[in-house]
Scaffold this motif. Structure first.
Motif, PDB file in Angstrom:
ATOM      1  N   ALA A 170      -9.067  17.286 -10.218  1.00  0.00           N
ATOM      2  CA  ALA A 170      -8.048  16.889  -8.828  1.00  0.00           C
ATOM      3  C   ALA A 170      -7.759  17.653  -7.856  1.00  0.00           C
ATOM      4  O   ALA A 170      -7.342  17.166  -6.936  1.00  0.00           O
ATOM      5  N   THR A 171      -7.289  18.865  -8.182  1.00  0.00           N
ATOM      6  CA  THR A 171      -7.112  19.933  -7.111  1.00  0.00           C
ATOM      7  C   THR A 171      -8.047  20.211  -6.149  1.00  0.00           C
ATOM      8  O   THR A 171      -7.859  19.948  -5.057  1.00  0.00           O
ATOM      9  N   GLU A 172      -9.661  20.114  -6.557  1.00  0.00           N
ATOM     10  CA  GLU A 172     -10.766  20.500  -5.611  1.00  0.00           C
ATOM     11  C   GLU A 172     -10.722  19.080  -4.711  1.00  0.00           C
ATOM     12  O   GLU A 172     -11.377  19.216  -3.449  1.00  0.00           O
ATOM     13  N   MET A 173     -10.469  18.110  -5.171  1.00  0.00           N
ATOM     14  CA  MET A 173     -10.577  16.544  -4.341  1.00  0.00           C
ATOM     15  C   MET A 173      -9.992  17.031  -3.258  1.00  0.00           C
ATOM     16  O   MET A 173     -10.222  15.837  -2.151  1.00  0.00           O
ATOM     17  N   VAL A 174      -8.944  17.390  -3.304  1.00  0.00           N
ATOM     18  CA  VAL A 174      -8.292  17.082  -1.690  1.00  0.00           C
ATOM     19  C   VAL A 174      -7.791  19.150  -1.403  1.00  0.00           C
ATOM     20  O   VAL A 174      -7.030  18.478  -0.103  1.00  0.00           O
ATOM     21  N   ARG A 175      -8.201  19.569  -1.702  1.00  0.00           N
ATOM     22  CA  ARG A 175      -7.446  20.944  -1.555  1.00  0.00           C
ATOM     23  C   ARG A 175      -8.163  20.781   0.102  1.00  0.00           C
ATOM     24  O   ARG A 175      -7.643  21.854   0.691  1.00  0.00           O
ATOM     25  N   HIS A 211       0.900  -1.004  -0.260  1.00  0.00           N
ATOM     26  CA  HIS A 211       0.505  -0.037   0.172  1.00  0.00           C
ATOM     27  C   HIS A 211       0.233   1.007   0.414  1.00  0.00           C
ATOM     28  O   HIS A 211       0.977   2.243  -0.851  1.00  0.00           O
ATOM     29  N   ASP A 212       2.126   1.090   0.742  1.00  0.00           N
ATOM     30  CA  ASP A 212       2.769   3.002   1.283  1.00  0.00           C
ATOM     31  C   ASP A 212       3.483   2.340  -0.270  1.00  0.00           C
ATOM     32  O   ASP A 212       3.786   3.791  -1.049  1.00  0.00           O
ATOM     33  N   ARG A 213       3.987   1.332  -0.587  1.00  0.00           N
ATOM     34  CA  ARG A 213       4.862   1.920  -1.658  1.00  0.00           C
ATOM     35  C   ARG A 213       4.098   2.863  -3.167  1.00  0.00           C
ATOM     36  O   ARG A 213       4.997   3.443  -3.774  1.00  0.00           O
ATOM     37  N   GLU A 214       2.534   1.942  -3.404  1.00  0.00           N
ATOM     38  CA  GLU A 214       1.875   2.904  -4.616  1.00  0.00           C
ATOM     39  C   GLU A 214       1.636   4.583  -3.819  1.00  0.00           C
ATOM     40  O   GLU A 214       1.781   4.502  -4.800  1.00  0.00           O
ATOM     41  N   ALA A 215       1.314   4.229  -2.716  1.00  0.00           N
ATOM     42  CA  ALA A 215       0.222   5.601  -2.632  1.00  0.00           C
ATOM     43  C   ALA A 215       0.989   6.467  -2.522  1.00  0.00           C
ATOM     44  O   ALA A 215       0.913   7.451  -2.449  1.00  0.00           O
ATOM     45  N   ALA A 216       2.558   6.431  -2.014  1.00  0.00           N
ATOM     46  CA  ALA A 216       3.274   7.028  -2.144  1.00  0.00           C
ATOM     47  C   ALA A 216       3.446   8.097  -3.763  1.00  0.00           C
ATOM     48  O   ALA A 216       4.210   9.215  -3.560  1.00  0.00           O
ATOM     49  N   ILE A 217       3.177   6.906  -4.709  1.00  0.00           N
ATOM     50  CA  ILE A 217       3.489   7.965  -5.584  1.00  0.00           C
ATOM     51  C   ILE A 217       1.719   8.673  -6.110  1.00  0.00           C
ATOM     52  O   ILE A 217       1.760   9.584  -6.525  1.00  0.00           O
ATOM     53  N   VAL A 218       0.758   7.878  -6.065  1.00  0.00           N
ATOM     54  CA  VAL A 218      -0.539   8.064  -6.375  1.00  0.00           C
ATOM     55  C   VAL A 218      -1.004   9.336  -5.697  1.00  0.00           C
ATOM     56  O   VAL A 218      -1.524  10.301  -5.847  1.00  0.00           O
ATOM     57  N   GLN A 219      -1.460   9.097  -4.375  1.00  0.00           N
ATOM     58  CA  GLN A 219      -1.159  10.336  -3.146  1.00  0.00           C
ATOM     59  C   GLN A 219      -0.506  11.316  -2.605  1.00  0.00           C
ATOM     60  O   GLN A 219       0.137  12.731  -3.513  1.00  0.00           O
ATOM     61  N   GLY A 220       1.349  10.954  -2.453  1.00  0.00           N
ATOM     62  CA  GLY A 220       1.727  11.885  -2.603  1.00  0.00           C
ATOM     63  C   GLY A 220       2.324  13.130  -3.937  1.00  0.00           C
ATOM     64  O   GLY A 220       2.458  13.619  -3.325  1.00  0.00           O
ATOM     65  N   VAL A 221       1.832  12.268  -4.782  1.00  0.00           N
ATOM     66  CA  VAL A 221       2.110  13.755  -6.170  1.00  0.00           C
ATOM     67  C   VAL A 221       1.299  13.997  -6.050  1.00  0.00           C
ATOM     68  O   VAL A 221       1.597  15.317  -6.514  1.00  0.00           O
ATOM     69  N   THR A 222      -0.525  13.778  -5.836  1.00  0.00           N
ATOM     70  CA  THR A 222      -1.334  13.983  -6.329  1.00  0.00           C
ATOM     71  C   THR A 222      -1.303  15.014  -5.104  1.00  0.00           C
ATOM     72  O   THR A 222      -1.741  16.561  -4.914  1.00  0.00           O
ATOM     73  N   HIS A 223      -1.300  15.547  -4.361  1.00  0.00           N
ATOM     74  CA  HIS A 223      -1.537  16.249  -3.005  1.00  0.00           C
ATOM     75  C   HIS A 223      -0.280  16.909  -3.615  1.00  0.00           C
ATOM     76  O   HIS A 223      -0.051  18.936  -2.997  1.00  0.00           O
ATOM     77  N   LEU A 224       0.986  17.205  -3.943  1.00  0.00           N
ATOM     78  CA  LEU A 224       1.770  18.240  -4.388  1.00  0.00           C
ATOM     79  C   LEU A 224       1.669  19.313  -5.226  1.00  0.00           C
ATOM     80  O   LEU A 224       1.195  20.087  -4.823  1.00  0.00           O
ATOM     81  N   VAL A 225       1.047  17.982  -6.435  1.00  0.00           N
ATOM     82  CA  VAL A 225       0.612  18.597  -7.250  1.00  0.00           C
ATOM     83  C   VAL A 225      -0.253  20.307  -7.449  1.00  0.00           C
ATOM     84  O   VAL A 225      -0.973  21.539  -7.212  1.00  0.00           O
ATOM     85  N   ALA A 226      -1.372  19.683  -6.442  1.00  0.00           N
ATOM     86  CA  ALA A 226      -2.885  20.493  -5.882  1.00  0.00           C
ATOM     87  C   ALA A 226      -2.159  21.713  -5.018  1.00  0.00           C
ATOM     88  O   ALA A 226      -2.683  22.631  -4.907  1.00  0.00           O
ATOM     89  N   LYS A 227      -1.255  21.425  -4.134  1.00  0.00           N
ATOM     90  CA  LYS A 227      -0.592  22.114  -2.866  1.00  0.00           C
ATOM     91  C   LYS A 227       0.044  23.384  -4.029  1.00  0.00           C
ATOM     92  O   LYS A 227      -0.362  24.708  -3.133  1.00  0.00           O
ATOM     93  N   VAL A 228       0.244  23.051  -4.711  1.00  0.00           N
ATOM     94  CA  VAL A 228       1.301  24.218  -6.048  1.00  0.00           C
ATOM     95  C   VAL A 228       0.254  24.786  -6.827  1.00  0.00           C
ATOM     96  O   VAL A 228       0.257  26.109  -6.482  1.00  0.00           O
TER      97      VAL A 228
END
Length: 250
Positions: free
Chosen positions: A206-211, A167-184
């Protein structure tokens, strides 16, 4: 969750945005008891649950730990004296390795443990949860498969049985990158809303889903996942390499 699992009562420890989402979808099937010190009386009537003490939550057949990962050990410490033999404890954290380690260390041996991560939130589930994904990590006991059967057959979720490491190995990309891009992108507001392309509209969606996620969610995704730092460094390195290419053409 299935007749064989024999779960009639569910306790929810923590009643933030995700705790409310859980209650909204589980109340037709179970008796719900909720404990959160910030819970208001008005919410009792709206959300179809019973407000109780932490002891009342602990006595339920199944307890959902809907608290930030950073508060998990403290929450278990309060809950532990009230847990029943044969009870099932489930977390819903965005990372799995550390929460599973905490639950195994802090929960008594007479309870079963299942790690879960619903791969959706209040924003992405506004139109329902059918077809959404959820990760299940069996930890202790035999209830994970039966919980998965309920989630799949009744709530119509797409269930994935995985290890905490997977889980964590895949989530590091799936969630980690999504939230980084959304923050920017949020930091670049105001963003264009008129002359947009379909791809940009999807990016905004996608940004609205996590902001509006709680800050603790972002911190858990980026700091508590042991694979997130490596993914972040690769992301920023590739961004810097792209900037170098562009600067060479000035």
């Amino acid at each position: 969750m299935s007749p064989k699992l024999d779960v009639k009562s569910i306790g929810i420890l923590g009643f933030g945005a995700f705790g409310r989402l859980i209650a909204a979808h589980l109340h037709p099937y179970f008796s719900l008891t909720v404990y959160d010190p910030e819970l208001t009386v008005e919410e009792d009537r709206v959300n179809h649950f019973q407000r109780g003490r932490i002891a009342d939550v602990g006595r339920c057949d199944l307890v959902i730990l809907a608290v930030p990962v950073s508060n998990l050990a403290a929450a278990i410490g309060e809950l532990r004296p009230h847990l029943r033999v044969g009870g099932i404890i489930v977390d819903v954290g965005s990372v799995k390795i550390r929460p599973v380690e905490v639950m195994k260390a802090e929960l008594p041996p007479f309870v079963e443990i299942v790690g879960t991560h619903p791969l959706f939130g209040p924003q992405s589930a506004r139109d329902g949860i059918a077809g959404r994904k959820i990760a299940l990590c069996p930890v202790r006991g035999r209830s994970a498969l039966r919980i998965g059967a309920f989630l799949r057959r009744v709530l119509r979720l797409e269930v994935h049985i995985v290890s905490p490491e997977e889980h964590d190995r895949e989530a590091a990309i799936v969630q980690g990158v999504t939230h980084l891009v959304a923050k920017v992108l949020v930091g670049m507001e105001p963003l264009p809303r008129r002359l947009t392309t379909a791809s940009f509209d999807h990016l905004l969606q996608a940004t609205e889903m996590v902001r509006h996620d709680a800050p603790s969610v972002f911190l858990a995704i980026e700091r508590e996942n042991p694979y997130a730092a490596e993914v972040r460094e690769r992301f920023f390195s590739l961004a810097d390499a792209t900037r170098v290419v562009l600067d060479q053409h000035d």
